[in-house]
Design a protein around this motif. Sequence first.
Motif, mmCIF file in Angstrom:
data_model
loop_
_atom_site.group_PDB
_atom_site.id
_atom_site.type_symbol
_atom_site.label_atom_id
_atom_site.label_comp_id
_atom_site.label_asym_id
_atom_site.label_seq_id
_atom_site.Cartn_x
_atom_site.Cartn_y
_atom_site.Cartn_z
ATOM 1 N N ALA A 211 3.742 6.254 0.639
ATOM 2 C CA ALA A 211 3.725 7.030 -0.603
ATOM 3 C C ALA A 211 5.056 7.737 -0.832
ATOM 4 N N ILE A 212 5.609 8.325 0.209
ATOM 5 C CA ILE A 212 6.900 9.019 0.082
ATOM 6 C C ILE A 212 8.006 8.028 -0.260
ATOM 7 N N ASN A 213 7.992 6.864 0.380
ATOM 8 C CA ASN A 213 9.002 5.851 0.116
ATOM 9 C C ASN A 213 8.959 5.384 -1.333
ATOM 10 N N ARG A 214 7.757 5.186 -1.864
ATOM 11 C CA ARG A 214 7.628 4.790 -3.258
ATOM 12 C C ARG A 214 8.091 5.911 -4.192
ATOM 13 N N ARG A 215 7.733 7.118 -3.877
ATOM 14 C CA ARG A 215 8.170 8.259 -4.694
ATOM 15 C C ARG A 215 9.691 8.323 -4.764
ATOM 16 N N GLU A 216 10.359 8.058 -3.666
ATOM 17 C CA GLU A 216 11.807 8.239 -3.594
ATOM 18 C C GLU A 216 12.601 7.002 -4.002
ATOM 19 N N HIS A 217 12.027 5.812 -3.837
ATOM 20 C CA HIS A 217 12.854 4.614 -3.943
ATOM 21 C C HIS A 217 12.331 3.536 -4.881
ATOM 22 N N GLU A 218 11.089 3.598 -5.323
ATOM 23 C CA GLU A 218 10.542 2.476 -6.085
ATOM 24 C C GLU A 218 11.204 2.316 -7.445
ATOM 25 N N THR A 219 11.578 1.078 -7.743
ATOM 26 C CA THR A 219 12.135 0.700 -9.044
ATOM 27 C C THR A 219 11.259 -0.402 -9.643
ATOM 28 N N LEU A 220 11.650 -0.900 -10.802
ATOM 29 C CA LEU A 220 10.907 -1.997 -11.422
ATOM 30 C C LEU A 220 10.861 -3.238 -10.532
ATOM 31 N N ASP A 221 11.846 -3.389 -9.650
ATOM 32 C CA ASP A 221 11.869 -4.541 -8.757
ATOM 33 C C ASP A 221 10.764 -4.490 -7.699
ATOM 34 N N TRP A 222 10.033 -3.366 -7.608
ATOM 35 C CA TRP A 222 8.916 -3.254 -6.668
ATOM 36 C C TRP A 222 7.600 -3.720 -7.303
ATOM 37 N N ARG A 223 7.683 -4.389 -8.411
ATOM 38 C CA ARG A 223 6.479 -4.789 -9.144
ATOM 39 C C ARG A 223 5.429 -5.440 -8.244
ATOM 40 N N ASP A 224 5.848 -6.318 -7.377
ATOM 41 C CA ASP A 224 4.903 -7.096 -6.575
ATOM 42 C C ASP A 224 4.688 -6.519 -5.181
ATOM 43 N N SER A 225 5.157 -5.312 -4.961
ATOM 44 C CA SER A 225 4.916 -4.622 -3.680
ATOM 45 C C SER A 225 3.587 -3.883 -3.784
ATOM 46 N N ASN A 226 2.509 -4.611 -3.539
ATOM 47 C CA ASN A 226 1.175 -4.110 -3.833
ATOM 48 C C ASN A 226 0.690 -3.068 -2.830
ATOM 49 N N ILE A 227 -0.292 -2.292 -3.268
ATOM 50 C CA ILE A 227 -0.913 -1.255 -2.442
ATOM 51 C C ILE A 227 -2.352 -1.680 -2.172
ATOM 52 N N ALA A 228 -2.651 -1.965 -0.922
ATOM 53 C CA ALA A 228 -3.988 -2.444 -0.569
ATOM 54 C C ALA A 228 -5.039 -1.348 -0.684
ATOM 55 N N ALA A 229 -4.637 -0.117 -0.384
ATOM 56 C CA ALA A 229 -5.567 1.011 -0.454
ATOM 57 C C ALA A 229 -4.777 2.285 -0.719
ATOM 58 N N THR A 230 -5.269 3.098 -1.655
ATOM 59 C CA THR A 230 -4.604 4.371 -1.965
ATOM 60 C C THR A 230 -5.149 5.444 -1.036
ATOM 61 N N ASN A 231 -4.474 5.611 0.091
ATOM 62 C CA ASN A 231 -4.903 6.584 1.098
ATOM 63 C C ASN A 231 -4.109 7.878 1.028
ATOM 64 N N TRP A 232 -2.929 7.819 0.394
ATOM 65 C CA TRP A 232 -2.045 8.983 0.324
ATOM 66 C C TRP A 232 -1.444 9.080 -1.069
ATOM 67 N N LEU A 233 -1.116 10.312 -1.453
ATOM 68 C CA LEU A 233 -0.342 10.569 -2.654
ATOM 69 C C LEU A 233 0.870 11.412 -2.293
ATOM 70 N N ALA A 234 1.986 11.120 -2.930
ATOM 71 C CA ALA A 234 3.200 11.942 -2.767
ATOM 72 C C ALA A 234 3.795 12.149 -4.140
ATOM 73 N N TRP A 235 4.220 13.357 -4.450
ATOM 74 C CA TRP A 235 4.695 13.638 -5.803
ATOM 75 C C TRP A 235 5.973 14.427 -5.783
ATOM 76 N N LYS A 236 6.661 14.352 -6.911
ATOM 77 C CA LYS A 236 7.835 15.185 -7.138
ATOM 78 C C LYS A 236 7.730 15.709 -8.557
ATOM 79 N N TYR A 237 8.340 16.861 -8.792
ATOM 80 C CA TYR A 237 8.193 17.482 -10.105
ATOM 81 C C TYR A 237 9.391 18.379 -10.383
ATOM 82 N N ARG A 238 9.491 18.780 -11.645
ATOM 83 C CA ARG A 238 10.538 19.707 -12.056
ATOM 84 C C ARG A 238 9.934 20.720 -13.013
ATOM 85 N N THR A 239 10.118 21.987 -12.719
ATOM 86 C CA THR A 239 9.608 23.052 -13.577
ATOM 87 C C THR A 239 10.695 24.058 -13.887
#
Length: 239
Positions: A211-239
């Motif tokens: 989850a952290i890796n996807r939050r930090e690095h995922e681009t459109l080229d990760w389209r086919d990098s599937n997630i078998a099970a959503t066991n974790w969430l990681a987020w970033k935000y700006r306020t």
Amino acid sequence: MGIRTHVRVGVEWINDFHSDACEQADLSYCDDQVEGFFNEMGDHGHTKVFDWGNDNAWETDFRSPDVGGDSLNWSDDVHFCLVNDHGGNWDDTVHLAFSHAHDHCQVAGTDMRLGRKNLKWFGALGCDAVLNTNADHIGAVWFPPMQGVHIVCGFIGTAADSWWTDDLGEDYAEDICDGDTIAGAWVSDAYSFWTGDDSIAIAAGETRDDAINRREHETLDWRDSNIAATNWLAWKYRT
């Protein structure tokens, strides 16, 4: 860095509501934001699949067939889907509002199964994707609907309907097509000091590190990098 992978894109938006059971205050810039994204993605060679607005935007396009919806033929039949309308969040459940009852005026997050088919990235551009950044709240809101989708983008609390942000979708599409990360570009582009918009991107993963890796690095080229099970969430935000 350029993007090599092409994606299918769909958007829905509502500006005009009726004086009936679905009545809400009218909006002005929902079409500008998501159609800017839609057209810019098309200009970069991605496939424009659907652009439904006002009465042609239906909650069944987001509701899972498990509960009588048609999402597998619409929101989940594309790789990147944005919806812009009135949003709400109560009982730790996000809701999206529509101007035409087909079959209901709203769809709840608990009736969505984002990512069951093709959907990889989802943007809820109305208010209240989440109400705060507390882990218990974010998990309660987004674990139920995130079922294969990689990243969800939205706002913390209210989102302004303002000409200040009418270029948001176009700017965001340009950035991610140039290779910027899905989550990072959203958080940067969607935040607005002038309108008070606080941005958030939530990534799913099979593990904490995924989850952290996807939050930090995922681009459109990760389209086919599937997630078998959503066991974790990681987020970033700006306020």
